[in-house]
Design a protein around this motif. Structure first.
Motif, PDB file in Angstrom:
ATOM      1  N   ALA A 130       0.831  -1.205   0.000  1.00 55.56           N
ATOM      2  CA  ALA A 130       0.000   0.000   0.000  1.00 55.56           C
ATOM      3  C   ALA A 130       0.865   1.256   0.000  1.00 55.56           C
ATOM      4  O   ALA A 130       0.578   2.228  -0.713  1.00 55.56           O
ATOM      5  CB  ALA A 130      -0.926  -0.009   1.213  1.00 55.56           C
ATOM      6  N   ILE A 131       1.935   1.238   0.788  1.00 52.26           N
ATOM      7  CA  ILE A 131       2.845   2.392   0.833  1.00 52.26           C
ATOM      8  C   ILE A 131       3.524   2.590  -0.512  1.00 52.26           C
ATOM      9  O   ILE A 131       3.674   3.716  -1.000  1.00 52.26           O
ATOM     10  CB  ILE A 131       3.882   2.203   1.957  1.00 52.26           C
ATOM     11  N   LEU A 132       3.957   1.484  -1.141  1.00 51.44           N
ATOM     12  CA  LEU A 132       4.591   1.564  -2.460  1.00 51.44           C
ATOM     13  C   LEU A 132       3.648   2.202  -3.478  1.00 51.44           C
ATOM     14  O   LEU A 132       4.046   3.100  -4.239  1.00 51.44           O
ATOM     15  CB  LEU A 132       4.986   0.163  -2.926  1.00 51.44           C
ATOM     16  N   LEU A 133       2.396   1.764  -3.503  1.00 52.70           N
ATOM     17  CA  LEU A 133       1.443   2.287  -4.484  1.00 52.70           C
ATOM     18  C   LEU A 133       1.102   3.749  -4.209  1.00 52.70           C
ATOM     19  O   LEU A 133       1.028   4.568  -5.141  1.00 52.70           O
ATOM     20  CB  LEU A 133       0.172   1.440  -4.472  1.00 52.70           C
ATOM     21  N   ALA A 134       0.906   4.093  -2.933  1.00 51.71           N
ATOM     22  CA  ALA A 134       0.594   5.487  -2.595  1.00 51.71           C
ATOM     23  C   ALA A 134       1.767   6.400  -2.936  1.00 51.71           C
ATOM     24  O   ALA A 134       1.588   7.504  -3.462  1.00 51.71           O
ATOM     25  CB  ALA A 134       0.246   5.602  -1.112  1.00 51.71           C
ATOM     26  N   ASN A 135       2.979   5.939  -2.643  1.00 49.54           N
ATOM     27  CA  ASN A 135       4.164   6.729  -2.963  1.00 49.54           C
ATOM     28  C   ASN A 135       4.337   6.876  -4.471  1.00 49.54           C
ATOM     29  O   ASN A 135       4.756   7.935  -4.958  1.00 49.54           O
ATOM     30  CB  ASN A 135       5.398   6.092  -2.340  1.00 49.54           C
ATOM     31  N   SER A 136       4.009   5.836  -5.225  1.00 45.44           N
ATOM     32  CA  SER A 136       4.094   5.910  -6.688  1.00 45.44           C
ATOM     33  C   SER A 136       3.116   6.947  -7.233  1.00 45.44           C
ATOM     34  O   SER A 136       3.432   7.681  -8.172  1.00 45.44           O
ATOM     35  CB  SER A 136       3.802   4.541  -7.300  1.00 45.44           C
ATOM     36  N   ALA A 137       1.923   7.019  -6.637  1.00 46.71           N
ATOM     37  CA  ALA A 137       0.959   8.040  -7.052  1.00 46.71           C
ATOM     38  C   ALA A 137       1.500   9.436  -6.776  1.00 46.71           C
ATOM     39  O   ALA A 137       1.362  10.355  -7.597  1.00 46.71           O
ATOM     40  CB  ALA A 137      -0.372   7.827  -6.326  1.00 46.71           C
ATOM     41  N   ALA A 138       2.140   9.616  -5.613  1.00 45.02           N
ATOM     42  CA  ALA A 138       2.711  10.920  -5.268  1.00 45.02           C
ATOM     43  C   ALA A 138       3.835  11.295  -6.233  1.00 45.02           C
ATOM     44  O   ALA A 138       3.960  12.448  -6.650  1.00 45.02           O
ATOM     45  CB  ALA A 138       3.229  10.895  -3.829  1.00 45.02           C
ATOM     46  N   VAL A 139       4.661  10.318  -6.602  1.00 43.47           N
ATOM     47  CA  VAL A 139       5.752  10.576  -7.551  1.00 43.47           C
ATOM     48  C   VAL A 139       5.196  11.011  -8.901  1.00 43.47           C
ATOM     49  O   VAL A 139       5.701  11.964  -9.524  1.00 43.47           O
ATOM     50  CB  VAL A 139       6.635   9.320  -7.708  1.00 43.47           C
ATOM     51  N   LEU A 140       4.146  10.346  -9.368  1.00 42.03           N
ATOM     52  CA  LEU A 140       3.532  10.721 -10.647  1.00 42.03           C
ATOM     53  C   LEU A 140       2.964  12.139 -10.595  1.00 42.03           C
ATOM     54  O   LEU A 140       3.097  12.909 -11.555  1.00 42.03           O
ATOM     55  CB  LEU A 140       2.432   9.729 -11.002  1.00 42.03           C
ATOM     56  N   MET A 141       2.344  12.488  -9.490  1.00 47.51           N
ATOM     57  CA  MET A 141       1.787  13.837  -9.353  1.00 47.51           C
ATOM     58  C   MET A 141       2.893  14.885  -9.382  1.00 47.51           C
ATOM     59  O   MET A 141       2.764  15.924 -10.029  1.00 47.51           O
ATOM     60  CB  MET A 141       0.992  13.941  -8.055  1.00 47.51           C
ATOM     61  N   ARG A 142       3.990  14.624  -8.684  1.00 42.41           N
ATOM     62  CA  ARG A 142       5.096  15.582  -8.664  1.00 42.41           C
ATOM     63  C   ARG A 142       5.716  15.716 -10.053  1.00 42.41           C
ATOM     64  O   ARG A 142       6.116  16.817 -10.461  1.00 42.41           O
ATOM     65  CB  ARG A 142       6.139  15.153  -7.646  1.00 42.41           C
ATOM     66  N   ARG A 143       5.798  14.620 -10.794  1.00 42.57           N
ATOM     67  CA  ARG A 143       6.316  14.692 -12.162  1.00 42.57           C
ATOM     68  C   ARG A 143       5.404  15.561 -13.025  1.00 42.57           C
ATOM     69  O   ARG A 143       5.871  16.374 -13.830  1.00 42.57           O
ATOM     70  CB  ARG A 143       6.424  13.290 -12.748  1.00 42.57           C
ATOM     71  N   ASN A 144       4.088  15.380 -12.884  1.00 43.66           N
ATOM     72  CA  ASN A 144       3.140  16.192 -13.659  1.00 43.66           C
ATOM     73  C   ASN A 144       3.290  17.674 -13.336  1.00 43.66           C
ATOM     74  O   ASN A 144       3.313  18.523 -14.234  1.00 43.66           O
ATOM     75  CB  ASN A 144       1.708  15.744 -13.365  1.00 43.66           C
ATOM     76  N   PHE A 145       3.383  17.994 -12.044  1.00 43.58           N
ATOM     77  CA  PHE A 145       3.530  19.392 -11.644  1.00 43.58           C
ATOM     78  C   PHE A 145       4.834  19.991 -12.173  1.00 43.58           C
ATOM     79  O   PHE A 145       4.879  21.156 -12.579  1.00 43.58           O
ATOM     80  CB  PHE A 145       3.491  19.515 -10.119  1.00 43.58           C
ATOM     81  N   ALA A 146       5.909  19.189 -12.160  1.00 41.18           N
ATOM     82  CA  ALA A 146       7.197  19.682 -12.643  1.00 41.18           C
ATOM     83  C   ALA A 146       7.147  20.007 -14.133  1.00 41.18           C
ATOM     84  O   ALA A 146       7.665  21.029 -14.583  1.00 41.18           O
ATOM     85  CB  ALA A 146       8.291  18.650 -12.360  1.00 41.18           C
ATOM     86  N   VAL A 147       6.506  19.140 -14.910  1.00 44.52           N
ATOM     87  CA  VAL A 147       6.393  19.374 -16.351  1.00 44.52           C
ATOM     88  C   VAL A 147       5.546  20.615 -16.630  1.00 44.52           C
ATOM     89  O   VAL A 147       5.895  21.452 -17.474  1.00 44.52           O
ATOM     90  CB  VAL A 147       5.794  18.133 -17.045  1.00 44.52           C
ATOM     91  N   ILE A 148       4.424  20.749 -15.921  1.00 41.57           N
ATOM     92  CA  ILE A 148       3.555  21.923 -16.112  1.00 41.57           C
ATOM     93  C   ILE A 148       4.295  23.208 -15.754  1.00 41.57           C
ATOM     94  O   ILE A 148       4.217  24.218 -16.469  1.00 41.57           O
ATOM     95  CB  ILE A 148       2.272  21.781 -15.271  1.00 41.57           C
ATOM     96  N   ALA A 149       5.030  23.176 -14.634  1.00 39.85           N
ATOM     97  CA  ALA A 149       5.788  24.362 -14.229  1.00 39.85           C
ATOM     98  C   ALA A 149       6.834  24.726 -15.276  1.00 39.85           C
ATOM     99  O   ALA A 149       7.032  25.900 -15.605  1.00 39.85           O
ATOM    100  CB  ALA A 149       6.455  24.115 -12.874  1.00 39.85           C
ATOM    101  N   LEU A 150       7.505  23.723 -15.832  1.00 39.72           N
ATOM    102  CA  LEU A 150       8.532  23.981 -16.840  1.00 39.72           C
ATOM    103  C   LEU A 150       7.931  24.602 -18.085  1.00 39.72           C
ATOM    104  O   LEU A 150       8.475  25.555 -18.649  1.00 39.72           O
ATOM    105  CB  LEU A 150       9.235  22.665 -17.182  1.00 39.72           C
ATOM    106  N   LEU A 151       6.783  24.104 -18.520  1.00 38.86           N
ATOM    107  CA  LEU A 151       6.132  24.648 -19.708  1.00 38.86           C
ATOM    108  C   LEU A 151       5.597  26.055 -19.473  1.00 38.86           C
ATOM    109  O   LEU A 151       5.420  26.822 -20.422  1.00 38.86           O
ATOM    110  CB  LEU A 151       4.993  23.722 -20.149  1.00 38.86           C
ATOM    111  N   ARG A 152       5.340  26.390 -18.208  1.00 36.52           N
ATOM    112  CA  ARG A 152       4.901  27.745 -17.879  1.00 36.52           C
ATOM    113  C   ARG A 152       6.071  28.699 -17.675  1.00 36.52           C
ATOM    114  O   ARG A 152       5.873  29.869 -17.390  1.00 36.52           O
ATOM    115  CB  ARG A 152       4.056  27.720 -16.607  1.00 36.52           C
ATOM    116  N   GLY A 153       7.276  28.183 -17.801  1.00 34.02           N
ATOM    117  CA  GLY A 153       8.442  29.021 -17.588  1.00 34.02           C
ATOM    118  C   GLY A 153       8.754  29.263 -16.130  1.00 34.02           C
ATOM    119  O   GLY A 153       9.424  30.239 -15.780  1.00 34.02           O
TER     120      GLY A 153
END
Length: 206
Positions: free
Chosen positions: A151-174
């Motif tokens: 359960a911890i592995l799956l929850a942490n994987s979801a958090a990692v995916l969310m942080r990756r999404n936010f990082a990409v969006i921030a980069l595209l916004r400059g």
């Protein structure tokens, strides 16, 4: 002003473009910008999630058959067999959904990961609590020691995916793509039309 600075369109220039032109330029920028380190795929994480989810789903299928045969139909006035067999059916469905969406690399994998992690944690909690003081107590604890790390592995994987999404969006916004803890990450949304706002590195308007 240098030639490079002169070639960069201003905010007024961009607002004068058509929606189609803005979308075309945005796609070109998205294709040409190097991804930030946080957006890199975690080495081995996807394979681990696929392996754990697949093994869990395969293991639970015969377990469902066993429960449907051995559990009493009712207990303390409740539909005991229906509750537990139904819960494990939902858990199998969540594991299968997690494996499929992670395998296909779909955004909905975030939801599947969170749901599956929650169901695993609930299963461990109920098994341990309801078997306390019985002959099945230690078996439930042993099962919980497997379910909770998954359960911890799956929850942490979801958090990692969310942080990756936010990082990409921030980069595209400059903006600064430096990863933030999720509890500090503001929600992503479009700025109100016609209002100019400056954004700080965290993506918040000021």
């Amino acid at each position: 002003m240098s030639e490079t600075e002169e070639s960069v369109p201003t905010r007024d220039d961009v607002q004068g473009w058509s929606a189609h032109k803005r979308a075309s330029v945005a796609r070109l920028l998205a294709e040409s910008i190097d991804p930030p380190p946080v957006a890199a795929r975690p080495l081995g994480r996807r394979r681990v999630v696929l392996a754990v989810g697949g093994v869990g789903a395969v293991f639970l299928l015969p377990w469902l058959v066993f429960l449907s045969v051995t559990l009493p139909a009712t207990s303390s006035g409740g539909a005991w067999r229906t509750v537990w067999v139904g819960f494990d059916v939902a858990l199998v469905a969540a594991l299968v959904a997690t494996v499929l969406t992670v395998w296909l690399r779909r955004q909905v994998a975030l939801i599947a990961l969170v749901i599956t992690a929650t169901l695993l944690a609930c299963d461990a909690w109920f098994d341990v609590c309801l078997s306390w003081g019985t002959d099945e107590h230690w078996g439930s604890i042993a099962a919980a020691l497997v379910e909770l790390p998954v359960a911890i592995l799956l929850a942490n994987s979801a958090a990692v995916l969310m942080r990756r999404n936010f990082a990409v969006i921030a980069l595209l916004r400059g903006l600064d793509p430096t990863a933030l803890p999720l509890w500090r990450q503001p929600m992503i949304h479009f700025a109100p039309t016609g209002r100019s706002k400056r954004m700080n590195p965290a993506g918040q308007a000021r």
